[in-house]
Design an enzyme around this catalytic site. Structure first.
Site, PDB file in Angstrom:
ATOM      1  N   ASP A 114       0.830  -1.209   0.000  1.00  0.00           N
ATOM      2  CA  ASP A 114       0.000   0.000   0.000  1.00  0.00           C
ATOM      3  C   ASP A 114       0.863   1.258   0.000  1.00  0.00           C
ATOM      4  O   ASP A 114       0.340   2.376  -0.075  1.00  0.00           O
ATOM      5  CB  ASP A 114      -1.033  -0.011   1.140  1.00  0.00           C
ATOM      6  CG  ASP A 114      -0.400  -0.095   2.518  1.00  0.00           C
ATOM      7  OD1 ASP A 114       0.844  -0.164   2.617  1.00  0.00           O
ATOM      8  OD2 ASP A 114      -1.164  -0.086   3.505  1.00  0.00           O
ATOM      9  N   SER A 115       2.208   1.088   0.016  1.00  0.00           N
ATOM     10  CA  SER A 115       3.095   2.232  -0.206  1.00  0.00           C
ATOM     11  C   SER A 115       2.835   2.834  -1.581  1.00  0.00           C
ATOM     12  O   SER A 115       3.262   3.955  -1.845  1.00  0.00           O
ATOM     13  CB  SER A 115       4.566   1.811  -0.090  1.00  0.00           C
ATOM     14  OG  SER A 115       4.860   0.757  -0.977  1.00  0.00           O
TER      15      SER A 115
ATOM     16  N   ASP B 237      -1.343  -5.877  -0.352  1.00  0.00           N
ATOM     17  CA  ASP B 237      -1.682  -5.315   0.959  1.00  0.00           C
ATOM     18  C   ASP B 237      -3.184  -5.087   1.090  1.00  0.00           C
ATOM     19  O   ASP B 237      -3.816  -4.525   0.180  1.00  0.00           O
ATOM     20  CB  ASP B 237      -0.977  -3.968   1.150  1.00  0.00           C
ATOM     21  CG  ASP B 237       0.339  -4.092   1.891  1.00  0.00           C
ATOM     22  OD1 ASP B 237       0.587  -5.151   2.515  1.00  0.00           O
ATOM     23  OD2 ASP B 237       1.121  -3.131   1.850  1.00  0.00           O
TER      24      ASP B 237
ATOM     25  N   LYS C 272      -1.332  -9.184   2.766  1.00  0.00           N
ATOM     26  CA  LYS C 272      -0.552  -8.767   3.937  1.00  0.00           C
ATOM     27  C   LYS C 272      -1.382  -7.774   4.727  1.00  0.00           C
ATOM     28  O   LYS C 272      -2.104  -6.953   4.133  1.00  0.00           O
ATOM     29  CB  LYS C 272       0.778  -8.143   3.510  1.00  0.00           C
ATOM     30  CG  LYS C 272       1.606  -7.634   4.692  1.00  0.00           C
ATOM     31  CD  LYS C 272       3.053  -7.314   4.310  1.00  0.00           C
ATOM     32  CE  LYS C 272       3.245  -5.983   3.627  1.00  0.00           C
ATOM     33  NZ  LYS C 272       2.773  -4.816   4.403  1.00  0.00           N
TER      34      LYS C 272
ATOM     35  N   GLU D 162      -1.364  -5.417   8.697  1.00  0.00           N
ATOM     36  CA  GLU D 162      -0.454  -4.891   9.726  1.00  0.00           C
ATOM     37  C   GLU D 162      -0.978  -5.148  11.131  1.00  0.00           C
ATOM     38  O   GLU D 162      -2.181  -5.052  11.383  1.00  0.00           O
ATOM     39  CB  GLU D 162      -0.277  -3.374   9.528  1.00  0.00           C
ATOM     40  CG  GLU D 162       0.413  -3.018   8.222  1.00  0.00           C
ATOM     41  CD  GLU D 162       0.654  -1.516   8.060  1.00  0.00           C
ATOM     42  OE1 GLU D 162       0.472  -0.750   9.035  1.00  0.00           O
ATOM     43  OE2 GLU D 162       1.022  -1.118   6.940  1.00  0.00           O
TER      44      GLU D 162
ATOM     45  N   GLU E  58       9.533  -4.418  10.170  1.00  0.00           N
ATOM     46  CA  GLU E  58      10.010  -3.145   9.619  1.00  0.00           C
ATOM     47  C   GLU E  58      10.610  -2.247  10.701  1.00  0.00           C
ATOM     48  O   GLU E  58       9.968  -1.969  11.727  1.00  0.00           O
ATOM     49  CB  GLU E  58       8.835  -2.426   8.926  1.00  0.00           C
ATOM     50  CG  GLU E  58       9.251  -1.107   8.288  1.00  0.00           C
ATOM     51  CD  GLU E  58       8.243  -0.525   7.316  1.00  0.00           C
ATOM     52  OE1 GLU E  58       7.187  -1.173   7.081  1.00  0.00           O
ATOM     53  OE2 GLU E  58       8.493   0.572   6.786  1.00  0.00           O
TER      54      GLU E  58
HETATM   55  O1  KIV Z   1       3.604  -1.126   1.514  1.00  0.00           O
HETATM   56  C1  KIV Z   1       4.775  -1.532   1.454  1.00  0.00           C
HETATM   57  O2  KIV Z   1       5.523  -1.254   0.500  1.00  0.00           O
HETATM   58  C2  KIV Z   1       5.254  -2.371   2.549  1.00  0.00           C
HETATM   59  C3  KIV Z   1       6.729  -2.640   2.624  1.00  0.00           C
HETATM   60  C4  KIV Z   1       7.410  -1.487   3.258  1.00  0.00           C
HETATM   61  C5  KIV Z   1       6.996  -3.897   3.344  1.00  0.00           C
HETATM   62  O3  KIV Z   1       4.495  -2.775   3.354  1.00  0.00           O
END
Ligand code: KIV
Length: 255
Positions: A25-26, A69, A99, A101, A168
């Site tokens: 989600d970055s 994510d 994924k 969090e 992280e």
């Molecule tokens: O969203 C993302 O790119 C991430 C990485 C920093 C692991 O979660």
């Protein structure tokens, strides 16, 4: 593991040989111009995950594993909504896992439910970008108490059924302890070398982002090189002589 956010970045990380591609989600920051990961929606994550999956060119069996994510608030509003969100990503793209969090009790219940439903889950502890307003972007788990808590949470993620976890921006010694405690792979970012694997945000690695986290240094000046190439093309075009103008047609003779 490398991140990708569209077909072009996916083709690069596939060709480079990444084992796992994370549609992180970055992408909210890298691709959509937001200042945090919070605003990205499930629909946008789906669109980008589909684009990433279309960007691979190897035969399916040789493509990297795709994990995507679950965006903020897609898994915190009840178990059924979490299953529907993860199911949307898994059904409508070629991603094989999601994924999410944290390891609060509600998140652990979501993980158990997703895993029972047949959706593989990767956990994420330490710096949690979706919790930026409460944790910030600083290194996490710096004192013995929070380190014991993180160790406990990592064990809970494994017991809940996660097949791997991202760790992280935590002290490297702690990452090593987590790795020794768990049977599942621990994939670090800013967590030192004592991990089973490493993940990097591809745009940071390529030096494309205007600023990057201190623990994720660029391997090339992607921005500088790109701007130079673009500027030189623009300069060339501006130096071209203007195209000849067609002279006006002579007037029709009068009889
Ligand atoms: O969203 C993302 O790119 C991430 C990485 C920093 C692991 O979660």
């Amino acid at each position: 593991m490398l991140t990708a956010w569209d077909a072009l970045s996916a083709s690069l990380v596939e060709e480079a040989g990444a084992d796992v591609v994370l549609v992180g989600d970055s992408l909210a920051m890298v691709s959509l111009g937001h200042s945090t990961t919070l605003p990205v929606t499930l629909e946008q994550m789906l669109l980008h995950t589909q684009a990433v999956c279309r960007g691979f060119s190897n035969p399916p069996a040789e493509q990297p594993l795709v994990v995507t994510d679950l965006p903020f608030l897609s898994y915190q509003c009840g178990l059924d909504r979490a299953v529907a969100a993860a199911g949307t990503l898994i059904k409508q793209s070629a991603a094989a896992g999601v994924k999410l969090e944290g390891a609060e009790p509600e998140v652990l219940s979501v993980i158990e439910r997703l895993v029972r439903t047949g959706i593989p889950v990767m956990g994420h502890l330490g710096l949690l970008p979706q919790a930026v307003h409460s944790l910030g972007y600083r290194r996490q788990a710096n004192d013995p108490r929070s380190q014991e808590r993180l160790l406990q949470q990592a064990a809970e993620l494994e017991s809940a059924g996660c097949f791997a976890m991202v760790l992280e921006h935590v002290p490297s010694e702690l990452a090593g302890r987590v790795r020794q405690h768990l049977a599942i792979p621990v994939i670090g970012i800013g967590a030192g070398n004592d991990c089973d694997g490493q993940v990097s945000v591809t745009a940071d690695l390529l030096g494309l982002t205007p600023s990057q986290p201190p623990f994720s240094p660029a391997r090339m000046d992607g921005r500088g090189l790109s701007v130079k190439a673009l500027r030189s093309w623009l300069d060339d075009q501006r130096q071209q002589p203007p195209p000849p103008t067609t002279p006006p047609a002579p007037p029709e003779p009068h009889c």
